[in-house]
Design a protein around this motif. Structure first.
Motif, PDB file in Angstrom:
ATOM      1  N   GLY A  58     -82.777  72.848 -23.331  1.00 54.49           N
ATOM      2  CA  GLY A  58     -83.066  71.922 -22.676  1.00 54.49           C
ATOM      3  C   GLY A  58     -81.713  70.938 -22.339  1.00 54.49           C
ATOM      4  N   ALA A  59     -80.560  71.227 -23.164  1.00 61.04           N
ATOM      5  CA  ALA A  59     -79.645  70.545 -22.490  1.00 61.04           C
ATOM      6  C   ALA A  59     -79.048  70.939 -21.275  1.00 61.04           C
ATOM      7  CB  ALA A  59     -78.430  70.838 -23.689  1.00 61.04           C
ATOM      8  N   ASN A  60     -79.172  72.167 -20.692  1.00 62.73           N
ATOM      9  CA  ASN A  60     -78.576  72.904 -19.492  1.00 62.73           C
ATOM     10  C   ASN A  60     -79.578  72.846 -18.424  1.00 62.73           C
ATOM     11  OD1 ASN A  60     -76.318  74.245 -20.904  1.00 62.73           O
ATOM     12  ND2 ASN A  60     -78.149  75.327 -21.957  1.00 62.73           N
ATOM     13  N   ALA A  61     -79.167  72.349 -17.273  1.00 61.64           N
ATOM     14  CA  ALA A  61     -79.831  71.898 -16.065  1.00 61.64           C
ATOM     15  C   ALA A  61     -80.610  73.306 -15.518  1.00 61.64           C
ATOM     16  CB  ALA A  61     -79.138  71.441 -15.046  1.00 61.64           C
ATOM     17  N   VAL A  62     -81.651  73.274 -15.099  1.00 65.11           N
ATOM     18  CA  VAL A  62     -82.348  74.438 -14.410  1.00 65.11           C
ATOM     19  C   VAL A  62     -81.536  75.306 -13.502  1.00 65.11           C
ATOM     20  CG1 VAL A  62     -84.294  75.426 -13.457  1.00 65.11           C
ATOM     21  CG2 VAL A  62     -84.735  73.701 -15.054  1.00 65.11           C
ATOM     22  N   ASP A  63     -81.130  74.427 -12.544  1.00 63.83           N
ATOM     23  CA  ASP A  63     -80.253  74.946 -11.346  1.00 63.83           C
ATOM     24  C   ASP A  63     -79.140  75.798 -12.120  1.00 63.83           C
ATOM     25  OD1 ASP A  63     -79.547  72.317 -11.817  1.00 63.83           O
ATOM     26  OD2 ASP A  63     -78.481  72.295  -9.803  1.00 63.83           O
ATOM     27  N   ALA A  64     -78.451  75.157 -13.168  1.00 63.23           N
ATOM     28  CA  ALA A  64     -77.298  75.559 -13.687  1.00 63.23           C
ATOM     29  C   ALA A  64     -77.617  77.218 -14.051  1.00 63.23           C
ATOM     30  CB  ALA A  64     -76.581  74.818 -14.538  1.00 63.23           C
ATOM     31  N   LEU A  65     -78.769  77.193 -14.784  1.00 63.39           N
ATOM     32  CA  LEU A  65     -79.239  78.540 -15.323  1.00 63.39           C
ATOM     33  C   LEU A  65     -79.219  79.551 -14.275  1.00 63.39           C
ATOM     34  CD1 LEU A  65     -81.499  77.211 -18.063  1.00 63.39           C
ATOM     35  CD2 LEU A  65     -78.876  77.851 -18.170  1.00 63.39           C
ATOM     36  N   THR A  66     -79.960  79.175 -13.169  1.00 64.31           N
ATOM     37  CA  THR A  66     -80.413  80.105 -12.144  1.00 64.31           C
ATOM     38  C   THR A  66     -79.119  80.477 -11.503  1.00 64.31           C
ATOM     39  OG1 THR A  66     -80.806  78.384 -10.475  1.00 64.31           O
ATOM     40  CG2 THR A  66     -82.656  79.171 -11.839  1.00 64.31           C
ATOM     41  N   ASP A  67     -77.902  79.685 -11.597  1.00 60.10           N
ATOM     42  CA  ASP A  67     -76.791  80.177 -10.971  1.00 60.10           C
ATOM     43  C   ASP A  67     -76.312  81.567 -11.447  1.00 60.10           C
ATOM     44  OD1 ASP A  67     -76.773  78.025  -9.419  1.00 60.10           O
ATOM     45  OD2 ASP A  67     -75.316  76.880 -10.413  1.00 60.10           O
ATOM     46  N   PHE A  68     -76.787  81.981 -12.828  1.00 61.54           N
ATOM     47  CA  PHE A  68     -75.992  83.183 -13.351  1.00 61.54           C
ATOM     48  C   PHE A  68     -77.089  84.455 -13.346  1.00 61.54           C
ATOM     49  CE2 PHE A  68     -73.899  79.710 -15.499  1.00 61.54           C
ATOM     50  CZ  PHE A  68     -72.683  80.289 -16.003  1.00 61.54           C
ATOM     51  N   VAL A  69     -78.202  84.137 -12.607  1.00 66.29           N
ATOM     52  CA  VAL A  69     -79.052  85.142 -12.555  1.00 66.29           C
ATOM     53  C   VAL A  69     -78.749  86.505 -12.010  1.00 66.29           C
ATOM     54  CG1 VAL A  69     -81.145  85.933 -11.234  1.00 66.29           C
ATOM     55  CG2 VAL A  69     -81.152  83.972 -12.326  1.00 66.29           C
ATOM     56  N   ASP A  70     -77.879  86.184 -10.826  1.00 66.47           N
ATOM     57  CA  ASP A  70     -77.070  87.432 -10.214  1.00 66.47           C
ATOM     58  C   ASP A  70     -76.226  88.294 -11.011  1.00 66.47           C
ATOM     59  OD1 ASP A  70     -78.560  87.002  -7.781  1.00 66.47           O
ATOM     60  OD2 ASP A  70     -76.892  86.010  -6.656  1.00 66.47           O
ATOM     61  N   THR A  71     -75.463  87.564 -11.571  1.00 68.88           N
ATOM     62  CA  THR A  71     -74.184  88.144 -12.420  1.00 68.88           C
ATOM     63  C   THR A  71     -75.124  89.009 -13.815  1.00 68.88           C
ATOM     64  OG1 THR A  71     -72.128  87.893 -13.444  1.00 68.88           O
ATOM     65  CG2 THR A  71     -73.714  86.302 -14.205  1.00 68.88           C
ATOM     66  N   LEU A  72     -76.046  88.469 -14.442  1.00 69.83           N
ATOM     67  CA  LEU A  72     -76.834  89.276 -15.373  1.00 69.83           C
ATOM     68  C   LEU A  72     -77.484  90.567 -14.721  1.00 69.83           C
ATOM     69  CD1 LEU A  72     -78.487  86.146 -17.071  1.00 69.83           C
ATOM     70  CD2 LEU A  72     -76.756  87.353 -18.138  1.00 69.83           C
ATOM     71  N   GLY A  73     -78.019  90.594 -13.551  1.00 74.95           N
ATOM     72  CA  GLY A  73     -78.671  91.619 -12.941  1.00 74.95           C
ATOM     73  C   GLY A  73     -77.587  92.546 -12.584  1.00 74.95           C
ATOM     74  N   SER A  74     -76.410  92.288 -12.540  1.00 74.33           N
ATOM     75  CA  SER A  74     -75.399  93.311 -12.029  1.00 74.33           C
ATOM     76  C   SER A  74     -74.485  93.722 -12.997  1.00 74.33           C
ATOM     77  CB  SER A  74     -74.767  92.549 -10.558  1.00 74.33           C
ATOM     78  OG  SER A  74     -74.103  91.550 -10.945  1.00 74.33           O
ATOM     79  N   HIS A  75     -74.486  93.175 -14.065  1.00 75.25           N
ATOM     80  CA  HIS A  75     -73.365  93.456 -15.112  1.00 75.25           C
ATOM     81  C   HIS A  75     -73.730  94.920 -15.504  1.00 75.25           C
ATOM     82  CE1 HIS A  75     -71.696  93.291 -19.321  1.00 75.25           C
ATOM     83  NE2 HIS A  75     -72.693  93.788 -19.906  1.00 75.25           N
ATOM     84  N   ASP A  76     -72.711  95.467 -15.550  1.00 80.27           N
ATOM     85  CA  ASP A  76     -72.492  97.066 -15.913  1.00 80.27           C
ATOM     86  C   ASP A  76     -70.755  97.328 -16.256  1.00 80.27           C
ATOM     87  OD1 ASP A  76     -72.230  99.919 -16.120  1.00 80.27           O
ATOM     88  OD2 ASP A  76     -72.815 100.202 -14.096  1.00 80.27           O
ATOM     89  N   ARG A  77     -70.746  97.410 -17.784  1.00 82.20           N
ATOM     90  CA  ARG A  77     -69.420  97.240 -18.192  1.00 82.20           C
ATOM     91  C   ARG A  77     -69.243  98.366 -19.396  1.00 82.20           C
ATOM     92  NH1 ARG A  77     -69.555  92.603 -16.183  1.00 82.20           N
ATOM     93  NH2 ARG A  77     -67.915  91.871 -14.771  1.00 82.20           N
ATOM     94  N   ILE A  78     -70.105  99.633 -19.350  1.00 78.87           N
ATOM     95  CA  ILE A  78     -70.113 100.573 -19.925  1.00 78.87           C
ATOM     96  C   ILE A  78     -68.547 101.068 -19.998  1.00 78.87           C
ATOM     97  CG2 ILE A  78     -70.534 103.112 -20.210  1.00 78.87           C
ATOM     98  CD1 ILE A  78     -72.898 101.431 -21.556  1.00 78.87           C
ATOM     99  N   ALA A  79     -68.166 101.211 -18.750  1.00 76.09           N
ATOM    100  CA  ALA A  79     -66.530 101.798 -18.474  1.00 76.09           C
ATOM    101  C   ALA A  79     -65.561 100.885 -19.403  1.00 76.09           C
ATOM    102  CB  ALA A  79     -66.331 101.667 -17.311  1.00 76.09           C
ATOM    103  N   ALA A  80     -65.896  99.586 -19.806  1.00 78.51           N
ATOM    104  CA  ALA A  80     -65.064  98.756 -20.433  1.00 78.51           C
ATOM    105  C   ALA A  80     -64.880  99.075 -21.889  1.00 78.51           C
ATOM    106  CB  ALA A  80     -65.273  97.395 -20.130  1.00 78.51           C
ATOM    107  N   LEU A  81     -65.947  99.792 -22.599  1.00 82.89           N
ATOM    108  CA  LEU A  81     -66.182  99.615 -23.918  1.00 82.89           C
ATOM    109  C   LEU A  81     -65.165 100.634 -24.527  1.00 82.89           C
ATOM    110  CD1 LEU A  81     -70.066 100.427 -24.205  1.00 82.89           C
ATOM    111  CD2 LEU A  81     -68.764  98.413 -24.760  1.00 82.89           C
TER     112      LEU A  81
END
Length: 374
Positions: free
Chosen positions: A269-292
């Motif tokens: 609740g302390a985070n603004a809704v639009d601040a959260l939706t700003d991260f949707v694209d990056t969560l969907g495209s996250h792919d860092r198997i190669a970094a492990l």
């Protein structure tokens, strides 16, 4: 299949309620809210095991400026007086939360004597008390750079143990991708908690929710930007319903202490809704198997609950398969917040990781020593 997360669900639910509230059956919704409120009161009367505020160790608050100028709110907890720390533990929270995620771990870590540790924790950009960041910078790649800035400012020398939950774990992977030298020279241990190395939105409903073409998410984000008071007002009005959703998606046990549900609910609740939706694209495209592979020279703990509705346990199994020397901790019946839901088991594994990391550093396998801080 990755199911929609509570943090994203809550944000979306708030916006949808604001946009389509007139179409909801008011009487039915009111009766449902009353049932949820009654259940919440019943559980609160039965369960009161949340730790008292005075158990939290003293800390010093500070801020670090990220490389793009965004201010990050930070906190430091020194080792017990007269005890030299063996390493610094950096705690990184997940999406829609803040550094209070680690509230139950702080007393345990601060009390360690052999080895003693310093603790650094912070709020990710656009989360908690950190500064709101431009939407274009709300990426996991940038979160990796932010973590690097925090380490350079608050833990510039000595061995490190990095602990990341959910999006915080993805942040650690981004840093490993950007700074493999740091992991080779200073990072003695890593804990990846309820997180994923990729494939977050490959199928089903989550694929649609995380899609950059999803008109619902875009609409919610736009509405929250142009009418923030409307959306936030609806979110407050739907508080009991959102609390119930939070309990369902954050925890595996429906009888979890309501105080712990309140903690997660308050962070969201302390985070603004639009601040959260700003991260949707990056969560969907996250792919860092190669970094492990950059983590292969560290002590590694991979921990998650097998009842996690947000990031299924199979994601932790995939990470562990890429790091065969890692310890995989499976917590039966536990949801997305194992550090809160199964504190004793989680803390024991974390302390074991710290012990092993301190031995690694003492043996010279993590090279740079920690200078004594003034």
């Amino acid at each position: 299949m990755v199911k929609p997360g509570v943090w994203q669900t809550v944000g979306i639910a708030s916006g949808v309620a604001g946009a389509a509230g007139a179409a909801v059956g008011v009487g039915v919704a009111a009766r449902r809210r009353n049932r949820i409120a009654a259940e919440r009161r019943r559980l609160a009367a039965q369960l009161t095991s949340a730790p008292p505020a005075e158990s939290t160790p003293r800390s010093e608050e500070s801020s670090v400026t990220a490389d793009d100028g965004v201010r990050l709110s930070c906190e430091e907890i020194e080792a017990p007086a007269g005890v030299r720390p063996a390493l610094t533990v950096v705690l990184v929270h997940g999406f829609a939360l803040d550094r209070r995620t680690w509230s139950l771990q702080l007393p345990v870590l601060a009390a360690l004597r052999g080895p003693a540790v310093r603790i650094v924790l912070y709020d990710q950009r656009s989360h908690g008390r950190s500064e709101r960041a431009p939407r274009a910078t709300c990426t996991i790649d940038q979160l990796g750079h932010d973590l690097d800035a925090v380490i350079r400012a608050l833990a510039p020398d000595g061995p490190l143990v990095l602990v990341g939950h959910s999006m915080g774990g993805m942040t650690l992977m981004a840093l490993a991708e950007q700074r493999p030298d740091l992991f080779a020279e200073r990072v003695a241990g890593v804990a990846l908690v309820s997180t994923s190395a990729g494939d977050m939105g490959s199928q089903g409903l989550t694929a649609a929710l995380l899609s950059r073409n999803n008109p619902l998410l875009r609409g919610v984000g736009l509405l929250a930007r142009v009418q923030p008071k409307l959306v936030e007002g609806v979110r407050r009005a739907a508080g009991d319903l959102i609390w119930s959703i939070t309990r369902s998606y954050a925890y595996g046990d429906r009888s979890v202490d309501p105080g712990l549900v309140d903690l997660v609910d308050t962070m969201i609740g302390a985070n603004a809704v639009d601040a959260l939706t700003d991260f949707v694209d990056t969560l969907g495209s996250h792919d860092r198997i190669a970094a492990l592979p950059a983590l292969a020279g560290c002590e590694v703990l991979v921990a998650a609950g097998d009842a996690d509705k947000m990031i299924p346990f199979s994601h932790s199994e995939r990470i562990a398969a890429e790091l065969p020397d890692a310890r995989l901790l499976r917590l039966p019946g536990v949801g997305h917040m194992p550090m809160l839901e199964k504190t004793t088991e989680f803390d024991a594994a974390l302390v074991e990781l710290i012990d092993a990391s301190a031995r690694r550093a003492a043996e010279g396998r993590s090279v740079r020593r920690m200078r004594r801080r003034a």
